[in-house]
Design a protein around this motif. Structure first.
Motif, PDB file in Angstrom:
ATOM      1  N   PRO A 112       0.726  -1.165   0.129  1.00 55.01           N
ATOM      2  CA  PRO A 112       0.097  -0.175   0.116  1.00 55.01           C
ATOM      3  C   PRO A 112       1.032   1.325   0.093  1.00 55.01           C
ATOM      4  O   PRO A 112       0.486   2.258  -0.701  1.00 55.01           O
ATOM      5  CB  PRO A 112      -0.859  -0.226   1.301  1.00 55.01           C
ATOM      6  CG  PRO A 112      -0.738  -1.637   1.667  1.00 55.01           C
ATOM      7  CD  PRO A 112       0.444  -2.220   1.161  1.00 55.01           C
ATOM      8  N   ARG A 113       1.950   1.275   0.738  1.00 52.91           N
ATOM      9  CA  ARG A 113       2.917   2.515   0.855  1.00 52.91           C
ATOM     10  C   ARG A 113       3.375   2.830  -0.699  1.00 52.91           C
ATOM     11  O   ARG A 113       3.651   3.924  -1.126  1.00 52.91           O
ATOM     12  CB  ARG A 113       3.981   2.258   1.666  1.00 52.91           C
ATOM     13  CG  ARG A 113       3.541   2.450   3.146  1.00 52.91           C
ATOM     14  CD  ARG A 113       4.505   2.490   4.099  1.00 52.91           C
ATOM     15  NE  ARG A 113       5.829   1.887   3.831  1.00 52.91           N
ATOM     16  CZ  ARG A 113       5.849   0.614   4.602  1.00 52.91           C
ATOM     17  NH1 ARG A 113       4.953   0.246   5.577  1.00 52.91           N
ATOM     18  NH2 ARG A 113       6.970  -0.275   4.539  1.00 52.91           N
ATOM     19  N   SER A 114       3.706   1.840  -1.472  1.00 51.74           N
ATOM     20  CA  SER A 114       4.374   2.040  -2.518  1.00 51.74           C
ATOM     21  C   SER A 114       3.285   2.110  -3.857  1.00 51.74           C
ATOM     22  O   SER A 114       3.673   2.294  -5.054  1.00 51.74           O
ATOM     23  CB  SER A 114       5.230   0.891  -2.811  1.00 51.74           C
ATOM     24  OG  SER A 114       4.654  -0.360  -3.091  1.00 51.74           O
ATOM     25  N   ALA A 115       2.099   2.034  -3.622  1.00 50.93           N
ATOM     26  CA  ALA A 115       0.911   1.875  -4.699  1.00 50.93           C
ATOM     27  C   ALA A 115       0.907   3.392  -5.374  1.00 50.93           C
ATOM     28  O   ALA A 115       0.975   4.361  -4.747  1.00 50.93           O
ATOM     29  CB  ALA A 115      -0.477   1.773  -3.821  1.00 50.93           C
ATOM     30  N   SER A 142      -5.036  -9.552  -0.410  1.00 56.58           N
ATOM     31  CA  SER A 142      -5.970  -9.800   0.855  1.00 56.58           C
ATOM     32  C   SER A 142      -7.082  -8.579   0.967  1.00 56.58           C
ATOM     33  O   SER A 142      -6.733  -7.365   0.359  1.00 56.58           O
ATOM     34  CB  SER A 142      -4.815  -9.657   2.071  1.00 56.58           C
ATOM     35  OG  SER A 142      -4.382  -8.671   2.154  1.00 56.58           O
ATOM     36  N   GLU A 143      -7.921  -8.728   1.908  1.00 57.21           N
ATOM     37  CA  GLU A 143      -8.943  -7.926   2.068  1.00 57.21           C
ATOM     38  C   GLU A 143      -8.135  -6.718   2.921  1.00 57.21           C
ATOM     39  O   GLU A 143      -8.620  -5.419   2.436  1.00 57.21           O
ATOM     40  CB  GLU A 143     -10.202  -8.334   2.703  1.00 57.21           C
ATOM     41  CG  GLU A 143     -11.197  -7.326   3.105  1.00 57.21           C
ATOM     42  CD  GLU A 143     -12.459  -7.948   3.960  1.00 57.21           C
ATOM     43  OE1 GLU A 143     -12.901  -7.156   4.738  1.00 57.21           O
ATOM     44  OE2 GLU A 143     -12.580  -9.125   3.920  1.00 57.21           O
ATOM     45  N   ALA A 144      -7.534  -6.970   3.553  1.00 61.80           N
ATOM     46  CA  ALA A 144      -6.829  -5.762   4.468  1.00 61.80           C
ATOM     47  C   ALA A 144      -5.965  -5.173   3.535  1.00 61.80           C
ATOM     48  O   ALA A 144      -5.694  -3.897   3.641  1.00 61.80           O
ATOM     49  CB  ALA A 144      -6.035  -6.675   5.479  1.00 61.80           C
ATOM     50  N   GLY A 145      -5.060  -5.849   2.345  1.00 63.52           N
ATOM     51  CA  GLY A 145      -4.270  -5.213   1.647  1.00 63.52           C
ATOM     52  C   GLY A 145      -5.086  -3.979   0.670  1.00 63.52           C
ATOM     53  O   GLY A 145      -4.538  -3.042   0.509  1.00 63.52           O
ATOM     54  N   ALA A 146      -6.211  -4.630   0.475  1.00 66.65           N
ATOM     55  CA  ALA A 146      -7.077  -3.487  -0.340  1.00 66.65           C
ATOM     56  C   ALA A 146      -7.475  -2.558   0.173  1.00 66.65           C
ATOM     57  O   ALA A 146      -7.498  -1.343  -0.338  1.00 66.65           O
ATOM     58  CB  ALA A 146      -8.376  -4.757  -0.998  1.00 66.65           C
ATOM     59  N   LEU A 147      -8.115  -2.678   1.673  1.00 71.36           N
ATOM     60  CA  LEU A 147      -8.500  -1.475   2.289  1.00 71.36           C
ATOM     61  C   LEU A 147      -7.344  -0.662   2.775  1.00 71.36           C
ATOM     62  O   LEU A 147      -7.734   0.694   2.568  1.00 71.36           O
ATOM     63  CB  LEU A 147      -9.204  -2.229   3.670  1.00 71.36           C
ATOM     64  CG  LEU A 147      -9.430  -1.119   4.632  1.00 71.36           C
ATOM     65  CD1 LEU A 147     -10.416   0.072   3.924  1.00 71.36           C
ATOM     66  CD2 LEU A 147     -10.074  -1.545   5.917  1.00 71.36           C
ATOM     67  N   ALA A 150      -6.653   1.530  -0.654  1.00 73.40           N
ATOM     68  CA  ALA A 150      -7.398   2.329  -0.561  1.00 73.40           C
ATOM     69  C   ALA A 150      -7.276   3.792   0.346  1.00 73.40           C
ATOM     70  O   ALA A 150      -7.256   4.835  -0.320  1.00 73.40           O
ATOM     71  CB  ALA A 150      -8.888   1.887  -0.646  1.00 73.40           C
ATOM     72  N   GLN A 151      -6.972   3.444   1.340  1.00 77.12           N
ATOM     73  CA  GLN A 151      -6.820   4.177   2.516  1.00 77.12           C
ATOM     74  C   GLN A 151      -5.715   5.138   2.296  1.00 77.12           C
ATOM     75  O   GLN A 151      -5.979   6.440   2.373  1.00 77.12           O
ATOM     76  CB  GLN A 151      -6.758   3.930   3.837  1.00 77.12           C
ATOM     77  CG  GLN A 151      -8.098   3.088   4.404  1.00 77.12           C
ATOM     78  CD  GLN A 151      -7.889   2.321   5.876  1.00 77.12           C
ATOM     79  OE1 GLN A 151      -6.857   1.699   6.038  1.00 77.12           O
ATOM     80  NE2 GLN A 151      -8.724   2.245   6.457  1.00 77.12           N
ATOM     81  N   LEU A 152      -4.604   4.598   1.923  1.00 79.31           N
ATOM     82  CA  LEU A 152      -3.373   5.490   1.599  1.00 79.31           C
ATOM     83  C   LEU A 152      -3.587   6.072   0.402  1.00 79.31           C
ATOM     84  O   LEU A 152      -2.907   7.483   0.286  1.00 79.31           O
ATOM     85  CB  LEU A 152      -2.098   4.695   1.710  1.00 79.31           C
ATOM     86  CG  LEU A 152      -1.714   4.035   3.165  1.00 79.31           C
ATOM     87  CD1 LEU A 152      -0.443   3.083   2.728  1.00 79.31           C
ATOM     88  CD2 LEU A 152      -1.566   5.145   4.190  1.00 79.31           C
ATOM     89  N   HIS A 157     -13.260   6.077   0.985  1.00 81.85           N
ATOM     90  CA  HIS A 157     -14.545   6.484   0.828  1.00 81.85           C
ATOM     91  C   HIS A 157     -15.674   6.453  -0.047  1.00 81.85           C
ATOM     92  O   HIS A 157     -16.762   6.392   0.020  1.00 81.85           O
ATOM     93  CB  HIS A 157     -14.617   7.987   1.368  1.00 81.85           C
ATOM     94  CG  HIS A 157     -14.147   8.846   0.455  1.00 81.85           C
ATOM     95  ND1 HIS A 157     -12.697   9.125   0.076  1.00 81.85           N
ATOM     96  CD2 HIS A 157     -14.678   9.700  -0.308  1.00 81.85           C
ATOM     97  CE1 HIS A 157     -12.480   9.990  -0.862  1.00 81.85           C
ATOM     98  NE2 HIS A 157     -13.698  10.397  -1.079  1.00 81.85           N
ATOM     99  N   PHE A 158     -15.054   6.103  -1.112  1.00 76.12           N
ATOM    100  CA  PHE A 158     -15.965   5.870  -2.477  1.00 76.12           C
ATOM    101  C   PHE A 158     -16.376   4.363  -2.563  1.00 76.12           C
ATOM    102  O   PHE A 158     -17.386   4.018  -3.234  1.00 76.12           O
ATOM    103  CB  PHE A 158     -14.950   6.250  -3.823  1.00 76.12           C
ATOM    104  CG  PHE A 158     -14.743   7.642  -4.010  1.00 76.12           C
ATOM    105  CD1 PHE A 158     -15.696   8.549  -4.126  1.00 76.12           C
ATOM    106  CD2 PHE A 158     -13.151   7.886  -4.182  1.00 76.12           C
ATOM    107  CE1 PHE A 158     -15.386   9.624  -4.623  1.00 76.12           C
ATOM    108  CE2 PHE A 158     -12.988   9.179  -4.496  1.00 76.12           C
ATOM    109  CZ  PHE A 158     -14.097  10.190  -4.674  1.00 76.12           C
ATOM    110  N   PHE A 159     -15.669   3.459  -1.659  1.00 76.48           N
ATOM    111  CA  PHE A 159     -16.231   2.077  -1.904  1.00 76.48           C
ATOM    112  C   PHE A 159     -17.063   1.637  -0.930  1.00 76.48           C
ATOM    113  O   PHE A 159     -16.923   2.002   0.501  1.00 76.48           O
ATOM    114  CB  PHE A 159     -14.874   1.229  -1.841  1.00 76.48           C
ATOM    115  CG  PHE A 159     -14.071   1.552  -3.025  1.00 76.48           C
ATOM    116  CD1 PHE A 159     -14.223   1.213  -4.219  1.00 76.48           C
ATOM    117  CD2 PHE A 159     -12.855   2.466  -2.652  1.00 76.48           C
ATOM    118  CE1 PHE A 159     -13.561   1.214  -5.420  1.00 76.48           C
ATOM    119  CE2 PHE A 159     -12.023   2.634  -4.091  1.00 76.48           C
ATOM    120  CZ  PHE A 159     -12.259   2.214  -5.311  1.00 76.48           C
TER     121      PHE A 159
END
Length: 245
Positions: A112-115, A142-147, A150-152, A157-159
């Motif tokens: 997520p940090r490198s997304a 993973s579900e946690a990775g997706a969330l 998106a947060q970072l 908030h769109f999902f």
């Protein structure tokens, strides 16, 4: 996949109430986000042996000559469990489970940090949200990775939902993630569109008999792979608001 008429496409578009997006290659730039992490994992799996690490990347789906991941490869479209099974074939079930847990944690911390978002992502989601669509992410991460991704990126908030390989009973290309999302939000599967850059995404849409499958060329698979499977193929998600308008 071609429609018999433009009116058939128009009817499908009118029926859609929710849009599920694949994550890697669809919402985020896969190459810029995942190469460094994948190679670091390969080096660790190879105990620092550079030749072996390059081989692991190769069998995982990285084309060293083209300097990109192959469409539908394990790294590009598979789950962490599939990658561990490929890279650690001689580990027993308990050892593989431990490696999967380690990879998941490493992915959750680094990925997520490198997304890197695809061009126009925020504006696209803002437009679709304003058009009244229920939006979700359906990924083999993973579900946690997706969330967390998106947060970072500031788009969570769109999902209305985040579905990972560990959310429903079986991941894409099975129908389970789409069925799960539809049931969670009181939707008919015919009201659901699936957007993705790999055949796994289109196959999941067909398995679920979703209302629409949209391929995008922003990821690993080309038009030659997507066009026979998708209802329509677009350059990127940035073209979707105009499609529904």
């Amino acid at each position: 996949m071609s429609f018999g008429s433009m009116s058939e496409l128009a009817d499908k578009l009118k029926s859609i109430r929710a849009i599920l997006f694949d994550k890697d290659g669809t919402l985020i730039d896969f190459e810029r986000t995942w190469f460094a992490f994948s190679y670091a994992m390969a080096e660790k799996a190879a105990d620092g042996d550079e030749a072996k690490a390059r081989h692991l990347m190769d069998i995982g789906g990285y084309d060293w000559e083209a300097k990109r991941f192959r469409g539908n490869s394990v790294i590009a479209a598979g789950t962490v469990e599939e990658m561990v099974a490929l890279w650690h074939p001689y580990a027993d079930m308990a050892a593989q489970a431990a490696i999967v847990a380690h990879y998941n944690q490493a992915s959750l911390e680094a990925g997520p940090r490198s997304a890197v978002a695809v061009d126009g992502l925020y504006e696209t989601l803002e437009a679709l949200h304003a058009q009244g669509f229920i939006l979700g992410i359906c990924t083999n991460d993973s579900e946690a990775g997706a969330l967390k991704t998106a947060q970072l990126l500031g788009i969570d908030h769109f999902f209305a939902g985040f579905i990972g390989y560990d959310t429903a009973a079986r991941p894409k290309p099975f129908a389970d993630p789409l069925i799960y999302f539809a049931e969670e939000h009181g939707l008919e599967l015919s009201q659901l569109a699936m957007v993705g850059d790999n055949s796994h995404d289109m196959e999941a849409a067909h398995a679920a008999q979703a209302g629409l499958s949209i391929g995008v060329l922003s990821g690993n698979a080309g038009a030659d792979i997507l066009e026979p499977l998708a209802d329509i193929v677009l350059p990127s998600v940035a073209d979707i608001p105009a499609l529904f308008a």
